[in-house]
Design a protein around this motif. Structure first.
Motif, short mmCIF file in Angstrom:
data_model
loop_
_atom_site.label_atom_id
_atom_site.label_comp_id
_atom_site.label_asym_id
_atom_site.label_seq_id
_atom_site.Cartn_x
_atom_site.Cartn_y
_atom_site.Cartn_z
N ALA A 37 0.83 -1.21 0.00
CA ALA A 37 0.00 0.00 0.00
C ALA A 37 0.86 1.26 0.00
N THR A 38 0.36 2.31 -0.62
CA THR A 38 1.08 3.58 -0.68
C THR A 38 0.49 4.63 0.26
N ARG A 39 -0.70 4.35 0.81
CA ARG A 39 -1.34 5.31 1.70
C ARG A 39 -1.18 4.86 3.15
N PRO A 40 -1.32 5.76 4.11
CA PRO A 40 -1.25 5.37 5.52
C PRO A 40 -2.36 4.39 5.88
N MET A 41 -2.10 3.52 6.86
CA MET A 41 -3.09 2.55 7.28
C MET A 41 -4.42 3.20 7.64
N LEU A 42 -4.37 4.33 8.33
CA LEU A 42 -5.59 4.97 8.82
C LEU A 42 -6.54 5.31 7.67
N ASP A 43 -6.01 5.60 6.50
CA ASP A 43 -6.87 5.90 5.36
C ASP A 43 -7.78 4.72 5.00
N HIS A 44 -7.35 3.51 5.34
CA HIS A 44 -8.10 2.31 4.94
C HIS A 44 -8.97 1.75 6.06
N LEU A 45 -8.86 2.26 7.28
CA LEU A 45 -9.62 1.71 8.40
C LEU A 45 -11.04 2.26 8.41
N GLU A 46 -11.98 1.39 8.77
CA GLU A 46 -13.37 1.81 8.91
C GLU A 46 -13.57 2.59 10.21
N VAL A 47 -14.62 3.36 10.27
CA VAL A 47 -15.09 4.10 11.45
C VAL A 47 -14.14 5.23 11.84
N VAL A 48 -12.90 4.91 12.19
CA VAL A 48 -11.96 5.95 12.64
C VAL A 48 -11.17 6.55 11.50
#
Length: 390
Positions: A115-126
């Motif tokens: 992945a090229t984006r930060p993990m948080l970009d892919h997490l649901e809800v938060v």
């Protein structure tokens, strides 16, 4: 009367690319994994000795193996460190052997290495809940407990300490390339783990069966698995039993298949927030909540078909525990009593206080699991469920 459904509009059913199920299938692992990549990150539990046989087999097959131990349920820091490790060793495939936490960690690492984006970009809800921008690395899942069914699901549950929540990283491409479900890997699992993970597995065939998004494929799996799981778990609380281990491995697999293609309900809607708020084990939370959520759903359900399905679940529970046919309430209460007699804790015993219960009830409203629950349960109703669960 058995709850039935008219044939729905067309539906999709997705799972791992390949599933190997049965005793002895783990022996196939080294050769099958080698075909996916020569540099492997092996994600395992806190005791590396339990996966040494696989490490040796991979090395003998020509693989370079790096280890990544997982000793707790995964959070963002753990996953980020695993991604860094995988990139450092140039991993071409990720293999996870362990319980649900280990498999979720491996699944998330496999998803995020490219992945090229930060993990948080892919997490649901938060986060933003964005789809992955690149395909995950090939991922192989080998469960050593019979509980979560994570070997055939498209999400990984990750703790976010900053928000005191457990949320999902979810993408259809996260389904494992290969799931090897060998019940022998669960033999001798500690009694407490067997109980909590087994109740989680049973919850995960009950909730998809009574949820609003069930389909004929998930129905077929759940109708078969619910009574088998109840009987097998009861046997395992009496004595070690290889055949019962086989049954529970099958039930857990069915649960993963069903929840990934239908949905869950209020048990898991509450379990995610409760786990994030308290750090309590997911399987234990589900086992404690299940009887009380069943009772609350039966009282609140308005769809007669779903009511019939809940009653059918009550009959299966009653049969498993030698009860007269006196309704879901009695059966669910008997399940709660049996679980407690076999040393399953209460919510209070897990450290879930009134403040955590109130916060979890509010947070559950935004969970993906709650959206398929068979009845609309208010925040007050959810709080009452948790009070009843002790």
């Amino acid at each position: 009367m058995t709850g039935t459904r008219t044939m729905p509009t067309p539906f999709a059913f997705a799972t791992a690319t390949e599933i190997l199920f049965g005793r002895g299938q783990a022996a196939e692992a080294p050769a099958r994994i080698t075909g996916l990549g020569q540099r492997v990150l092996l994600v395992h539990g806190s005791n590396p000795a339990r996966s040494e046989w696989l490490r040796r087999g991979l090395a003998a097959s020509g693989c370079k193996v790096a280890d990544y131990p997982v000793g707790a349920e995964p959070d963002m820091m753990m996953i980020e460190a695993g991604v860094d490790k995988a990139r450092e060793v140039g991993a071409q495939a990720i293999v996870a052997i362990g319980g649900g936490a280990v498999i979720d960690a491996g699944k998330a690492i496999a998803a995020l290495v490219p992945a090229t984006r930060p993990m948080l970009d892919h997490l649901e809800v938060v986060g933003q809940g964005l789809s992955l921008d690149l395909d995950p690395l090939p991922f192989v899942a080998m469960p050593t407990t019979a509980g979560t069914g994570a070997e055939v699901t498209r999400n990984a549950v990750i703790g976010v300490p900053e928000h005191r929540r457990k949320v999902s990283l979810r993408d259809a491409r996260m389904l494992p390339r290969l799931a090897i479900v060998d019940p022998a890997l669960t033999d001798g699992c500690p009694r407490a783990v067997t109980l909590s993970s087994g109740l989680d597995a049973i919850t995960q065939v009950i909730e998809p069966y009574v949820c609003t998004r069930a389909n004929p494929m998930t129905d077929a799996l759940c109708r078969d698995a619910i009574p088998r799981g109840l009987a097998a778990l009861r046997r395992l609380m009496e004595a070690e039993d290889a055949r019962a281990r086989d049954e529970m491995a099958w039930v857990s697999l069915c649960g993963g298949l069903a929840l990934a293609n239908a949905g869950l309900g209020a048990v898991h809607g509450l379990a995610g927030p409760l786990g994030g708020l308290t750090g309590a084990a997911h399987g234990a939370i589900c086992g404690i909540l299940l009887p009380h959520v069943l009772i609350a759903n039966r009282a609140a359900v308005t769809d007669q078909n779903l009511a019939a399905r809940l009653d059918e679940v009550g009959a299966w529970i009653g049969y498993a525990f030698d009860l007269p046919a006196e309704g879901l309430g009695q059966s669910a209460s008997a399940l709660a009593d049996w679980s407690r007699a076999n040393e399953l804790s209460s919510l209070t015993g897990l450290g879930v206080d009134a403040q955590a219960q109130e916060a979890a009830a509010r947070a559950a409203a935004s969970s993906s699991s709650m959206k398929a629950n068979p009845a609309a349960l208010s925040v007050a109703s959810l709080e009452e469920v948790m009070r009843a669960a002790g």
